[in-house]
Design a protein around this motif. Structure first.
Motif, PDB file in Angstrom:
ATOM      1  N   ALA A 798       0.828  -1.205   0.000  1.00  0.00           N
ATOM      2  CA  ALA A 798       0.000   0.000   0.000  1.00  0.00           C
ATOM      3  C   ALA A 798       0.863   1.255   0.000  1.00  0.00           C
ATOM      4  CB  ALA A 798      -0.922  -0.014   1.218  1.00  0.00           C
ATOM      5  N   LEU A 799       1.916   1.249   0.811  1.00  0.00           N
ATOM      6  CA  LEU A 799       2.802   2.407   0.888  1.00  0.00           C
ATOM      7  C   LEU A 799       3.491   2.659  -0.451  1.00  0.00           C
ATOM      8  CD1 LEU A 799       3.781   4.510   2.935  1.00  0.00           C
ATOM      9  CD2 LEU A 799       5.650   2.975   3.527  1.00  0.00           C
ATOM     10  N   ALA A 800       3.878   1.584  -1.134  1.00  0.00           N
ATOM     11  CA  ALA A 800       4.521   1.729  -2.441  1.00  0.00           C
ATOM     12  C   ALA A 800       3.547   2.310  -3.464  1.00  0.00           C
ATOM     13  CB  ALA A 800       5.052   0.378  -2.913  1.00  0.00           C
ATOM     14  N   HIS A 801       2.312   1.810  -3.473  1.00  0.00           N
ATOM     15  CA  HIS A 801       1.316   2.361  -4.396  1.00  0.00           C
ATOM     16  C   HIS A 801       1.067   3.843  -4.109  1.00  0.00           C
ATOM     17  CE1 HIS A 801       0.033  -0.916  -6.913  1.00  0.00           C
ATOM     18  NE2 HIS A 801      -0.189  -1.737  -5.887  1.00  0.00           N
ATOM     19  N   ARG A 806       1.808   9.525  -5.803  1.00  0.00           N
ATOM     20  CA  ARG A 806       2.286  10.894  -5.581  1.00  0.00           C
ATOM     21  C   ARG A 806       3.375  11.282  -6.572  1.00  0.00           C
ATOM     22  NH1 ARG A 806       2.571   8.887   0.453  1.00  0.00           N
ATOM     23  NH2 ARG A 806       0.409   9.307   1.112  1.00  0.00           N
ATOM     24  N   ALA A 807       4.251  10.314  -6.907  1.00  0.00           N
ATOM     25  CA  ALA A 807       5.374  10.622  -7.800  1.00  0.00           C
ATOM     26  C   ALA A 807       4.944  10.727  -9.261  1.00  0.00           C
ATOM     27  CB  ALA A 807       6.459   9.566  -7.660  1.00  0.00           C
ATOM     28  N   THR A 808       3.939   9.926  -9.659  1.00  0.00           N
ATOM     29  CA  THR A 808       3.514   9.916 -11.064  1.00  0.00           C
ATOM     30  C   THR A 808       2.276  10.737 -11.324  1.00  0.00           C
ATOM     31  OG1 THR A 808       2.117   7.952 -10.752  1.00  0.00           O
ATOM     32  CG2 THR A 808       4.434   7.581 -11.326  1.00  0.00           C
ATOM     33  N   GLY A 809       1.506  11.026 -10.253  1.00  0.00           N
ATOM     34  CA  GLY A 809       0.242  11.722 -10.438  1.00  0.00           C
ATOM     35  C   GLY A 809      -0.843  10.832 -11.005  1.00  0.00           C
ATOM     36  N   GLU A 810      -0.641   9.504 -10.955  1.00  0.00           N
ATOM     37  CA  GLU A 810      -1.621   8.568 -11.497  1.00  0.00           C
ATOM     38  C   GLU A 810      -2.590   8.132 -10.399  1.00  0.00           C
ATOM     39  OE1 GLU A 810       0.424   5.335 -13.293  1.00  0.00           O
ATOM     40  OE2 GLU A 810       1.559   6.605 -14.695  1.00  0.00           O
ATOM     41  N   ALA A 811      -3.874   8.344 -10.665  1.00  0.00           N
ATOM     42  CA  ALA A 811      -4.895   8.040  -9.668  1.00  0.00           C
ATOM     43  C   ALA A 811      -4.997   6.545  -9.397  1.00  0.00           C
ATOM     44  CB  ALA A 811      -6.245   8.584 -10.133  1.00  0.00           C
ATOM     45  N   GLU A 812      -4.674   5.714 -10.397  1.00  0.00           N
ATOM     46  CA  GLU A 812      -4.823   4.276 -10.236  1.00  0.00           C
ATOM     47  C   GLU A 812      -3.984   3.752  -9.073  1.00  0.00           C
ATOM     48  OE1 GLU A 812      -6.014   0.453 -10.429  1.00  0.00           O
ATOM     49  OE2 GLU A 812      -6.926   2.242 -11.330  1.00  0.00           O
ATOM     50  N   HIS A 813      -2.767   4.264  -8.934  1.00  0.00           N
ATOM     51  CA  HIS A 813      -1.927   3.834  -7.814  1.00  0.00           C
ATOM     52  C   HIS A 813      -2.555   4.230  -6.482  1.00  0.00           C
ATOM     53  CE1 HIS A 813       1.507   1.969  -9.681  1.00  0.00           C
ATOM     54  NE2 HIS A 813       1.664   2.976 -10.521  1.00  0.00           N
ATOM     55  N   GLU A 833      -7.675   8.937   0.665  1.00  0.00           N
ATOM     56  CA  GLU A 833      -8.958   9.396   0.133  1.00  0.00           C
ATOM     57  C   GLU A 833      -8.897  10.884  -0.198  1.00  0.00           C
ATOM     58  OE1 GLU A 833     -11.853   8.246   3.080  1.00  0.00           O
ATOM     59  OE2 GLU A 833     -12.724   6.754   1.716  1.00  0.00           O
ATOM     60  N   ALA A 834      -8.298  11.654   0.717  1.00  0.00           N
ATOM     61  CA  ALA A 834      -8.198  13.099   0.490  1.00  0.00           C
ATOM     62  C   ALA A 834      -7.300  13.401  -0.704  1.00  0.00           C
ATOM     63  CB  ALA A 834      -7.666  13.778   1.749  1.00  0.00           C
ATOM     64  N   GLU A 835      -6.180  12.706  -0.817  1.00  0.00           N
ATOM     65  CA  GLU A 835      -5.266  12.930  -1.945  1.00  0.00           C
ATOM     66  C   GLU A 835      -5.925  12.549  -3.265  1.00  0.00           C
ATOM     67  OE1 GLU A 835      -1.351  11.311  -1.487  1.00  0.00           O
ATOM     68  OE2 GLU A 835      -1.324  11.694   0.666  1.00  0.00           O
ATOM     69  N   LEU A 836      -6.671  11.451  -3.242  1.00  0.00           N
ATOM     70  CA  LEU A 836      -7.339  10.999  -4.462  1.00  0.00           C
ATOM     71  C   LEU A 836      -8.410  11.992  -4.893  1.00  0.00           C
ATOM     72  CD1 LEU A 836      -7.453   8.686  -6.493  1.00  0.00           C
ATOM     73  CD2 LEU A 836      -9.051   7.502  -4.980  1.00  0.00           C
ATOM     74  N   ALA A 837      -9.159  12.509  -3.913  1.00  0.00           N
ATOM     75  CA  ALA A 837     -10.181  13.502  -4.232  1.00  0.00           C
ATOM     76  C   ALA A 837      -9.556  14.768  -4.802  1.00  0.00           C
ATOM     77  CB  ALA A 837     -10.994  13.836  -2.979  1.00  0.00           C
ATOM     78  N   ALA A 838      -8.432  15.197  -4.199  1.00  0.00           N
ATOM     79  CA  ALA A 838      -7.755  16.403  -4.695  1.00  0.00           C
ATOM     80  C   ALA A 838      -7.250  16.193  -6.118  1.00  0.00           C
ATOM     81  CB  ALA A 838      -6.610  16.770  -3.769  1.00  0.00           C
ATOM     82  N   LEU A 839      -6.726  14.997  -6.394  1.00  0.00           N
ATOM     83  CA  LEU A 839      -6.213  14.708  -7.729  1.00  0.00           C
ATOM     84  C   LEU A 839      -7.341  14.681  -8.754  1.00  0.00           C
ATOM     85  CD1 LEU A 839      -3.796  13.910  -9.514  1.00  0.00           C
ATOM     86  CD2 LEU A 839      -4.208  11.536  -8.892  1.00  0.00           C
ATOM     87  N   GLN A 840      -8.460  14.060  -8.357  1.00  0.00           N
ATOM     88  CA  GLN A 840      -9.592  13.997  -9.277  1.00  0.00           C
ATOM     89  C   GLN A 840     -10.172  15.380  -9.526  1.00  0.00           C
ATOM     90  OE1 GLN A 840     -11.862  11.108  -7.064  1.00  0.00           O
ATOM     91  NE2 GLN A 840     -11.028   9.363  -8.221  1.00  0.00           N
ATOM     92  N   ALA A 842      -8.476  18.186  -9.436  1.00  0.00           N
ATOM     93  CA  ALA A 842      -7.519  18.888 -10.303  1.00  0.00           C
ATOM     94  C   ALA A 842      -7.679  18.439 -11.751  1.00  0.00           C
ATOM     95  CB  ALA A 842      -6.095  18.633  -9.828  1.00  0.00           C
ATOM     96  N   GLU A 843      -7.923  17.119 -11.953  1.00  0.00           N
ATOM     97  CA  GLU A 843      -8.116  16.619 -13.310  1.00  0.00           C
ATOM     98  C   GLU A 843      -9.393  17.186 -13.921  1.00  0.00           C
ATOM     99  OE1 GLU A 843      -8.094  12.418 -12.785  1.00  0.00           O
ATOM    100  OE2 GLU A 843      -5.900  12.253 -12.851  1.00  0.00           O
ATOM    101  N   ALA A 844     -10.456  17.326 -13.072  1.00  0.00           N
ATOM    102  CA  ALA A 844     -11.724  17.869 -13.575  1.00  0.00           C
ATOM    103  C   ALA A 844     -11.571  19.326 -13.977  1.00  0.00           C
ATOM    104  CB  ALA A 844     -12.801  17.729 -12.498  1.00  0.00           C
ATOM    105  N   VAL A 845     -10.871  20.104 -13.142  1.00  0.00           N
ATOM    106  CA  VAL A 845     -10.641  21.518 -13.460  1.00  0.00           C
ATOM    107  C   VAL A 845      -9.801  21.649 -14.718  1.00  0.00           C
ATOM    108  CG1 VAL A 845      -9.530  23.636 -12.676  1.00  0.00           C
ATOM    109  CG2 VAL A 845     -10.893  22.275 -11.072  1.00  0.00           C
TER     110      VAL A 845
END
Length: 847
Positions: A798-801, A806-813, A833-840, A842-845
């Motif tokens: 989980a920590l690696a994903h 965070r390093a790739t900006g890929e939501a799947e990880h 959960e918070a990081e994923l929501a923020a990333l999603q 940012a992608e929507a904007v």
């Protein structure tokens, strides 16, 4: 028997895997399967293939295999293997280098060779030059010319000619090169290519490189893991220096090749009984015996006054061999009242009467017979020593007498002084002395001598461990002193130095001693090997398990299984480790030993916790706590409380985690257990870091690091370095964090600690991302993910994903990390959960 079918009638189609073997009988069974897999050739056919390969490699006819010895490799119930022959048989059946290497590694583990090949002494100076060195003018000129031209040099003896003077030629050349300022520094090693004792196999080149790198100034924790990485580090370190590297007594080209510097500024001298034709480009010198004139010159220099006629006869009877001549000269100097003609006549008589085969045997026989009876006995019994070298204490144990004139034997050229106070044999002298021991000392006397020696090492090891780990004395068997002379190991440095110096011998004792010695020695050394080398632990506890099985010692079996299980867990063999520990729990329950049972259960709890099964871990540790309290083991109680604190930290219950750790710390301090104290300090500091108490965390982690380094625990040191790396990432000091993690990574790889490597790689990924090095972060987290998946460490997966997200900006990880954290019930899920929501968002904007 039909091809593709075992004797049992079971079909067999797969290539046998030797790595699954746990005993010699297992290996024999797999060798039989390999024979079937290869079409079931006859023993005659296999022997022909083996000998064809050996002839091509330059082996003399006297060393070729017989059909009977080849057939014997396939017989079960063996106590020992001829490793060289078995590997040749494997190659004859399936000539794939990678597969043959699998067998080589399996043989080393099962036969206990791993530690033997891995222990080797390297020097940064040449052995003493002989004042009586004679001749070899042409050879020396060629070597000195090669040094100026920067070539690698191989000195190859005529087949089978031991004692020809290869080493002394290399040593003399080295001293001349130093005198002429052709080289600036020296590295010297005896590779043990042809040791007469099969418990002293050829040295592992990886271990030689470890020693070379240390002599070249590389700290132990910075030496990489693995042969190729060490060879590259060595070549990088040696480049630009004018170094002389002497590789003495090499077995073959495979052993030597990784040790070559591959730079024209360095000169490599290699001595071997083999023709190493694969190591081109090179100058090759076939070193022969002295010429008659050189032999006379040697005797003239070694003796005050000689007559040419008798001297010629003496030289001829010695076969013009330098070793034989040096022994005879020493004998003549110690025989007042005899003329040179008397000595020549005596040699003639012995040649007629006993039909001795070689000049060396002539010389040895005369030198031996000239010794006083007590010194003869010292020489015979010293030859029984199982190690590479020995000190006066070991000889006192063998003889049962503190008065042993080892210096006199050295002066007679019957012993060599490898370092101040430590002695060894020339291979031929050892073989001769061993033969005399078997001829003159009854089996009972030899067994008694070795028993005293094993008692000595057991008692001295126990004294060293009592100095280093006094709070764990109750876990070790009580070993009384022998009453014979022993070194003073009351200081920590002296105790550590003795254990490190005698490591090779301790493993040899574990391989050769009887069950009573082996099982107790393994228990005595449990903590020492656990903190230094998993490979060592597997070997010593493996010997103990076999001995305990043979003798029906259930307690010895249980303790050995714990040691083996922990080593397997650290090396990533989770299934093997769990099996061993569960077997140990069952045996300890049968014996009603709560302390041993708790020791096994606490490690199973750690494994459950790391796999994300937190409830199971807590349940196991609560049972463990009860057992340790029942056994009155405060140290174990402290470590169990520490484990419970770790479980609370994983659950995000930081105040409870800190409280458990503080209770554990108080117990460890009261017990005087510095090892447990260091571990608890690390856990306390880690919990405080997760709770945001960064100042106290740093203080406790630095105390833990200082303690582990004082204790010499490399595994503990790596754990704390990893924690300090995580702390410095949170402090915003990314460059320092990277440095801590990189130090830890070297150690865990050096120890073969795959579980620790996963943690360090993830920490290094976080630190490099904080240092604005996303490509490095991706590489480290990817490596951690692969290894964590192999090991089944789901929290680290989980920590690696999360790190990759965070390093790739890929939501799947991030989604995979979230799924794992939710499944584990870990508090980290909220942050993901918070990081994923923020990333999603940012992608929507952005969209």
């Amino acid at each position: 028997m039909d091809a593709g079918r075992l004797a049992s009638g079971v079909p067999f189609t797969d290539l046998p895997d030797p790595s699954a073997s746990v005993s010699l009988d297992d290996l024999v069974e797999r060798l039989r399967r390999l024979k079937v897999w290869a079409g079931d050739p006859s023993y005659d056919a296999i022997t022909e293939r083996v000998n064809a390969a050996w002839r091509a490699a330059g082996r003399p006819a006297s060393e070729l295999a017989r059909r009977s010895t080849v057939a014997n490799c396939f017989v079960s119930g063996r106590r020992r293997f001829n490793t060289d022959l078995v590997l040749a048989v494997v190659e004859a059946l399936h000539p794939d280098p990678a597969y043959v290497n699998q067998w080589r590694q399996a043989l080393r583990v099962v036969t206990g060779e791993s530690e033997a090949v891995a222990q080797v002494r390297v020097l940064d100076e040449l052995p003493q030059d002989l004042a009586t060195f004679t001749g070899r003018v042409r050879e020396l000129d060629r070597l000195r010319l090669a040094a100026r031209e920067g070539d690698a040099v191989v000195i190859s003896a005529i087949e089978g000619m031991a004692g020809i003077g290869k080493t002394q030629l290399a040593v003399r050349a080295g001293h001349l090169l130093l005198r002429d300022n052709e080289v600036d520094r020296v590295l010297f090693v005896n590779l043990r290519g042809f040791h007469p004792d099969d418990t002293q196999p050829p040295a592992d080149p990886s271990a030689v490189l470890d020693g070379f790198l240390r002599l070249l100034g590389v700290p132990g924790h910075q030496i990489p893991y693995g042969l190729e990485a060490r060879a590259e580090a060595f070549r990088h370190r040696i480049a630009g220096t004018r170094a002389l590297i002497v590789l003495d007594n090499a077995a073959d080209a495979e052993q030597v090749r990784p040790l070559l510097p591959r730079t024209k500024d360095c000169l490599t001298l290699i001595t071997s009984r083999r023709s190493l034709t694969e190591l081109a480009p090179a100058i090759r010198l076939a070193v022969d015996a002295f010429t008659p004139d050189e032999a006379l010159t040697y005797l003239a220099g070694a003796l005050p006054d000689i007559a040419e006629g008798p001297a010629k006869r003496i030289a001829e009877r010695c076969g013009y061999l330098p070793l034989a001549l040096s022994l005879i000269a020493a004998h003549i100097r110690n025989t007042p009242g005899w003329t040179l003609a008397d000595h020549a006549d005596r040699l003639d008589e012995r040649h007629r009467d006993r039909r001795l085969d070689s000049g060396v045997e002539h010389a040895l026989d005369l030198s031996y017979r000239a010794l006083p009876a007590d010194r003869q006995r010292v020489l015979r019994l010293a030859a029984l020593h199982p190690g590479q070298d020995f000190d006066a204490y070991a000889v006192a144990a063998l003889t049962g007498d503190s008065e042993n004139d080892l210096e006199a034997l050295r002066d007679d050229h019957l012993l060599q002084e490898t370092a101040p106070g430590r002695y060894s044999f020339h291979d031929l002298v050892r073989a001769y002395a061993t033969g005399r021991a078997h001829d003159q000392d009854p089996p009972a006397a030899r067994r008694a001598a070795l028993t005293r020696l094993y008692d000595h090492y057991l008692a001295t090891a126990a004294a060293a461990m009592s100095t280093l780990h006094p709070a764990e004395a109750h876990r070790r068997p009580a070993i009384p002193p022998t009453g014979l002379p022993a070194p003073d190991l009351s200081g920590r440095e002296a105790a550590t130095d003795w254990l490190d110096t005698e490591r090779t011998t301790l493993l040899a004792v574990a391989a050769q001693a009887g069950p009573g010695h082996v099982t107790r020695l393994a228990q005595v050394l449990y903590r020492y090997f656990q903190g230094s080398s998993n490979a060592d632990a597997l070997i010593v506890h493996g010997h103990a398990l076999r001995a305990a099985n043979d003798s029906g010692d259930l307690g010895g079996q249980a303790h050995a299984l714990v040691g083996i299980g922990i080593a397997h867990l650290r090396m990533g063999s989770i299934a093997r480790g769990v099996t061993c520990l569960r077997q140990a729990v069952g045996l300890f329950r049968e014996l009603d030993e709560p302390g041993g049972q708790a020791l096994a259960l606490t490690n199973l709890g750690t494994l459950a916790e790391r796999a994300g099964r937190l409830d199971e871990a807590v349940s196991l540790w609560q049972e463990t706590l009860t057992l340790f309290r029942r056994a009155g083991d405060r140290s174990g109680e402290a470590m169990t409380l520490n484990g419970l604190g770790g479980a609370m930290e994983r659950a995000g219950r930081y105040p409870e985690a800190i409280a458990y750790s503080r209770e554990a710390l108080a117990l460890a301090e009261r017990a005087g257990n510095l090892h447990a104290e260091a571990f608890v300090l690390n856990s306390l500091g880690f919990g405080e870091m997760k709770a945001g108490e960064l100042g106290p965390a740093g203080e406790h982690l630095r105390r833990a690091l200082e303690l582990f380094r004082r204790l010499g625990s490399r595994a503990g040191e790596a754990t704390v370095l990893d924690s300090l790396g995580l702390l410095h990432t949170r402090l915003g000091r990314a460059a320092e964090a990277v440095g801590f993690h990189e130090e830890a990574l070297v150690i865990v790889r050096e120890n073969g600690d795959q579980d620790g490597e996963v943690h360090v790689l993830n920490g290094l990924g976080e630190a490099t991302l904080a240092a604005d090095r996303p490509a490095d972060a991706i590489a480290h987290h990817t490596a951690a993910l692969v290894l964590a998946t192999e090991l089944g460490v789901r929290g680290q997966q989980a920590l690696a994903h999360a790190g990759l997200g965070r390093a790739t900006g890929e939501a799947e990880h991030l989604r995979q990390a979230l799924a794992l954290y939710v499944e584990l019930g870990a508090p980290d899920a909220e942050q993901i959960e918070a990081e994923l929501a923020a990333l999603q968002n940012a992608e929507a904007v952005g969209g």
